[in-house]
Each structure stands twice: as C-alpha cells, then as structure tokens.
Design a protein around this motif. Structure first.
Motif: not given
Length: 121
Positions: A113-114, A24, A5, A1, A111, A3
């Motif tokens: 980011g915010q 990442g 940012v 997974h 996937d 992640q």
C-alpha cells in the motif's frame, strides 16, 4: 494484481491507541499472507505482524502483546490494532501481500500500500 489502501494513521499521545485499516482488492488463490510493516525516515523497513489465510498470526517480539493483527475477509480488510504506543512507534505504516506459500517469514511481500503515517508524541 493486489491493490492495498491503508488508513487510520494520525497523531496520538504516548500510551494511546490507534487502529489501522488496509482495504484490498485483487486478491486471489495465490495470495497466501498479509502483513504490516513500518519505516521511519532514515531507518530500515521493519516487519511487525502477519496473518495467513487460516487466520494464523505472527508478530515481531517488540510489538507482541501491544499490537494485534486481524482481518475481515468478507470486507477485504486487514486491521492492525495498536495499544500502548511509544514514541519509537512513530513511522509510516504499510500493509503488504505475499504470494509465496507460507506466512512465517518476513520476505516475499510483493504488493504494498501507499502507507499511513503514525506519530506518537
């Protein structure tokens, strides 16, 4: 997974420049492609640029020549250098990862980011 940012957003004057970064974690052999997207309120998400595992890049025509996508694999960082910014570039900017083969399509990015806000005044 994976992640992701994003950072580097802010407010700039028209004609200015901004550098966005996306750090990442969780990358693996099945991550084939990274991309930058943006979305303004009330508008559809727009693909901007992508880069594959070999460094091959692809751009939407509207940003080619103004925006440059790059990556620092050792630092797990994706970059979007934006020059000649226009008011219509104002949006929330997102980086994303694709785990399907290929990197010449704007779909299959699973996937995200915010986001980081870019405002051009």
């Amino acid at each position: 997974h994976v992640q992701l940012v994003e950072s580097g957003g802010g407010t700039v004057q028209a004609g200015g420049s901004l550098k966005l970064s996306c750090v990442g974690s969780g990358f693996s052999y099945n991550t084939y492609c990274m991309g930058w997207f943006r979305q303004a309120p009330g508008k559809k998400r727009e693909a901007l640029a992508s880069i594959d595992n070999d460094g091959y890049t692809n751009y939407t025509d509207s940003v080619k020549g103004r925006f440059t996508i790059s990556k620092d694999v050792a630092k797990n960082t994706l970059i979007l250098q934006m020059n000649g910014l226009k008011s219509e570039d104002s949006a929330m900017y997102y980086c994303a990862a694709r785990n399907l083969p290929g990197c010449n399509a704007w779909s299959g990015f699973n996937d995200w980011g915010q986001g980081t806000q870019v405002t051009v005044s």
